[in-house]
Structures are given as C-alpha cells and as structure tokens.
Design a protein around this motif. Structure first.
Motif, PDB file in Angstrom:
ATOM      1  N   LEU A  54       0.888  -1.312  -0.031  1.00  0.00           N
ATOM      2  CA  LEU A  54      -0.097   0.032   0.083  1.00  0.00           C
ATOM      3  C   LEU A  54       0.752   1.325   0.105  1.00  0.00           C
ATOM      4  O   LEU A  54       1.664   1.533   0.854  1.00  0.00           O
ATOM      5  N   ILE A  55       0.700   2.114  -1.109  1.00  0.00           N
ATOM      6  CA  ILE A  55       1.428   3.158  -1.195  1.00  0.00           C
ATOM      7  C   ILE A  55       0.787   4.638  -1.090  1.00  0.00           C
ATOM      8  O   ILE A  55      -0.251   4.815  -1.836  1.00  0.00           O
ATOM      9  N   PHE A  56       1.035   5.150   0.326  1.00  0.00           N
ATOM     10  CA  PHE A  56      -0.078   6.624   0.236  1.00  0.00           C
ATOM     11  C   PHE A  56       0.986   7.669   0.033  1.00  0.00           C
ATOM     12  O   PHE A  56       2.118   7.867   0.554  1.00  0.00           O
ATOM     13  N   VAL A  57       0.511   8.649  -0.951  1.00  0.00           N
ATOM     14  CA  VAL A  57       0.929   9.650  -1.505  1.00  0.00           C
ATOM     15  C   VAL A  57       0.219  10.838  -0.766  1.00  0.00           C
ATOM     16  O   VAL A  57      -0.797  11.101  -1.105  1.00  0.00           O
ATOM     17  N   CYS A 101       3.130  -0.980   4.246  1.00  0.00           N
ATOM     18  CA  CYS A 101       2.590   0.569   3.955  1.00  0.00           C
ATOM     19  C   CYS A 101       4.093   1.358   3.723  1.00  0.00           C
ATOM     20  O   CYS A 101       4.802   1.069   4.339  1.00  0.00           O
ATOM     21  N   HIS A 102       3.843   2.114   2.535  1.00  0.00           N
ATOM     22  CA  HIS A 102       4.915   2.975   2.364  1.00  0.00           C
ATOM     23  C   HIS A 102       4.135   4.379   2.030  1.00  0.00           C
ATOM     24  O   HIS A 102       2.944   4.736   1.653  1.00  0.00           O
ATOM     25  N   TYR A 103       4.863   5.281   2.541  1.00  0.00           N
ATOM     26  CA  TYR A 103       4.471   6.872   2.581  1.00  0.00           C
ATOM     27  C   TYR A 103       5.533   7.672   1.796  1.00  0.00           C
ATOM     28  O   TYR A 103       6.497   7.837   2.080  1.00  0.00           O
ATOM     29  N   VAL A 104       4.775   8.318   0.778  1.00  0.00           N
ATOM     30  CA  VAL A 104       5.475   9.393   0.032  1.00  0.00           C
ATOM     31  C   VAL A 104       4.973  10.728  -0.010  1.00  0.00           C
ATOM     32  O   VAL A 104       3.683  11.031   0.097  1.00  0.00           O
ATOM     33  N   ALA A 119       4.914   8.300  -6.729  1.00  0.00           N
ATOM     34  CA  ALA A 119       4.889   6.865  -6.226  1.00  0.00           C
ATOM     35  C   ALA A 119       5.854   6.279  -7.083  1.00  0.00           C
ATOM     36  O   ALA A 119       6.092   4.733  -6.601  1.00  0.00           O
ATOM     37  N   ARG A 120       6.318   6.710  -8.007  1.00  0.00           N
ATOM     38  CA  ARG A 120       7.132   5.969  -9.057  1.00  0.00           C
ATOM     39  C   ARG A 120       8.115   5.118  -8.269  1.00  0.00           C
ATOM     40  O   ARG A 120       8.503   4.112  -8.747  1.00  0.00           O
ATOM     41  N   SER A 121       8.850   5.744  -7.484  1.00  0.00           N
ATOM     42  CA  SER A 121       9.974   4.818  -6.867  1.00  0.00           C
ATOM     43  C   SER A 121       9.491   3.411  -6.231  1.00  0.00           C
ATOM     44  O   SER A 121      10.324   2.765  -6.044  1.00  0.00           O
ATOM     45  N   LYS A 122       8.458   3.713  -5.521  1.00  0.00           N
ATOM     46  CA  LYS A 122       7.664   2.654  -4.884  1.00  0.00           C
ATOM     47  C   LYS A 122       7.059   1.568  -5.869  1.00  0.00           C
ATOM     48  O   LYS A 122       6.865   0.319  -5.480  1.00  0.00           O
ATOM     49  N   VAL A 123       6.434   2.136  -7.113  1.00  0.00           N
ATOM     50  CA  VAL A 123       5.850   1.140  -7.651  1.00  0.00           C
ATOM     51  C   VAL A 123       6.859   0.403  -8.732  1.00  0.00           C
ATOM     52  O   VAL A 123       6.846  -0.851  -9.063  1.00  0.00           O
ATOM     53  N   GLY A 124       7.922   1.031  -9.005  1.00  0.00           N
ATOM     54  CA  GLY A 124       8.855   0.563 -10.014  1.00  0.00           C
ATOM     55  C   GLY A 124       8.454   0.229 -11.429  1.00  0.00           C
ATOM     56  O   GLY A 124       7.637   0.820 -11.907  1.00  0.00           O
TER      57      GLY A 124
END
Length: 291
Positions: A54-57, A101-104, A119-124
């Motif tokens: 889960l990536i929260f911007v 969880c990741h937070y950007v 979120a691009r660095s977390k999505v790859g």
C-alpha cells in the motif's frame, strides 16, 4: 498472461476544501464512515483484491493517516488491562500482518497525475492500481477494484473505471470517448479533462479506480500542466492511448462522492443502515424520524 497486481497507490495529499471546516485540521480521508475512516474502506478494497503493498502519497500535515495504520502499543496495553479483548483485536487487525505500507510526500499540490508520479520509486516497473478514497463504491458481492482486476487479467492492459453522469455534471470529471474491441469490449478512444457540457464526447466519466501498466509512469514524467495548471492523470492516459489499449470498466455498484458533504452524508446513512450491529436499530430510528 497478465502480471499480478501487488501494489496500490492512494493519493491522499489533498486539502479537502469541499468539506471545510471539518477538514481544516482533520485529514478528509480520516473522516469516519460509521465506525471506520474513509481511508480504511479504500484500503480494505485493495486488500480484498489481493493487494498487500500500500503506497500512500500524502502531505506533511497528514501524519494522522500513518498513525491510523501503525500499531499503538499504549492503546493496546490499556485495552488489554481493561479486558477489552474484542476491541483489542479490532485495533490490532486494521491491517493483515503481511500488508506493507509506504508513505511518499507530495511536496507541492500539482494534481492527481503528479501525485501518482510521486509513487514511481515505490511502484517500480510493475503494473499497479490507483484508488481515490473520496470515491467510495459499494457492491454487496464484488468490489469495484475486483471488477477492474478481472478485466485487467482478461485483457492484460490498463483499465479505467467509468460511470454515466448527468450531462450538466461532466465539467467535474474526465470524460471519455469510447470505441469497441472486435469482441465488443469497451475501450477508450480519447479522454478530455472537465469539458463543457456542449463539448463533452459522452457522459461517461472517469472515477477513482484505475489499473495501469508500467507504461504510464514515463508518460506522467513528461506530461505538462493542463487543466487547473496541474499535471492531469487524464492527459497521461490520453498519451498512453498512442501506445496501447486502455479498457473501460462500467462497474456494478453505487458510488458515493465522499469528498462532498452531501455524498459523505449519503454514504454514512446507507452504510449505517447495512451495518450488522446497529443497522436494524438505525433503520427504525430513520423510519420514525421520517414519520
């Protein structure tokens, strides 16, 4: 065969201006929908589709979202001390143990396209989902994201959720022009952000659920500011159409615009009526109130 979707991006950096003053201090995504915040409903939708990353911007002033999904040892100790086992399990299981969880931080409010780009660095280089928590979709059997996921697995292509709206409302949305695949499946031919009613190619509006192939990220990086002087996600999708098919999912279910006061109140009433604990009593209250 389509790659598995393991990641979901949640753009949650917005100011919540449509729900002021309630959201002056409280993040709009943390407004309660009956017994849990709006953002938790969105996360549960992702989890139900098998997503675990889960990536929260988010914005610097929205630490409350991170706090909600983190463990709270002090609260847990107090609930344990009081013998509140059911409540203890409730707060301990907001997320499954295998969820990450990741937070950007989105440092400048440059639009939805920019938020996804953050979120691009977390999505790859993986395909991923995007969920806008403001758009809450209720279906008794299949979530909106699950419906998109099924179409993605079938087509191995990006998928966008769309809904018919009243023509006088098209200026609030990205509006699509459609085409048909040889087998009759609905594809996007073009998309325009917030057109005037007389210029809209249809009344099919893009709403807050997407599945993207990795090709979207390089396009977002080169997308110039558009409507509202923001980097529009719809502009990047329009560019994506030059490279690959984008399919449309006219999802089943009711959508609530929880970013507006009316939509938020409608969702609360409907979800309360269906709630397994308070639903019957609340229905009785509403029935008597309307009398």
């Amino acid at each position: 065969m389509a790659s598995t979707i393991n990641k979901a991006v949640f753009p949650v950096a917005g100011l919540g201006t449509r729900t002021l003053p309630a959201t002056k201090v409280l993040a709009k995504e943390m407004l309660p929908l009956v017994d849990r915040p709006i953002i938790q409903h969105a996360v549960e939708e992702a989890l139900s589709a098998g997503i675990r990353e889960l990536i929260f911007v988010t914005a610097k002033n929205k630490q409350i979202i991170r706090d909600h999904f983190q463990a709270d040892p002090k609260l847990e100790r107090e609930l344990a001390r009081r013998g509140k086992q059911e409540l203890l399990e409730l707060v301990q299981n907001i997320l499954p143990r295998d969820a990450v969880c990741h937070y950007v931080i989105q440092r400048r409010p440059l639009g939805l396209g920019h938020a996804v780009l953050c979120a691009r660095s977390k999505v790859g280089s993986e395909p991923f989902a995007v969920i806008l928590p403001d758009d809450l979709v209720c279906h008794p059997d299949t979530t909106c994201l699950q419906q998109l996921m099924a179409l993605y697995q079938d087509r191995n292509a990006s998928v966008v959720a769309v809904e018919n709206v009243a023509r006088e409302q098209v200026s609030r949305y990205g509006i699509v022009e459609t085409a048909q695949a040889p087998d009759g499946a609905l594809k996007m031919k073009s998309v325009v952000e917030k057109p005037s009613p007389d210029a809209a190619p249809s009344t099919l509006a893009v709403v807050g659920r997407y599945i993207f192939t990795p090709a979207i990220m390089p396009l977002l990086k080169t997308t110039r500011r558009g409507a509202g002087n923001e980097i529009q996600l719809t502009d990047a999708i329009a560019a994506l159409l030059g490279q690959e098919d984008v399919y449309l999912c006219e999802f089943q279910g009711r959508r609530y615009d929880c970013g507006s006061i009316l939509g938020y109140m409608q969702a609360n009433v409907d979800y309360a009526l269906r709630h397994e604990t308070i639903g019957a009593e609340f229905r009785s209250y509403i029935t008597n109130l309307l009398k």
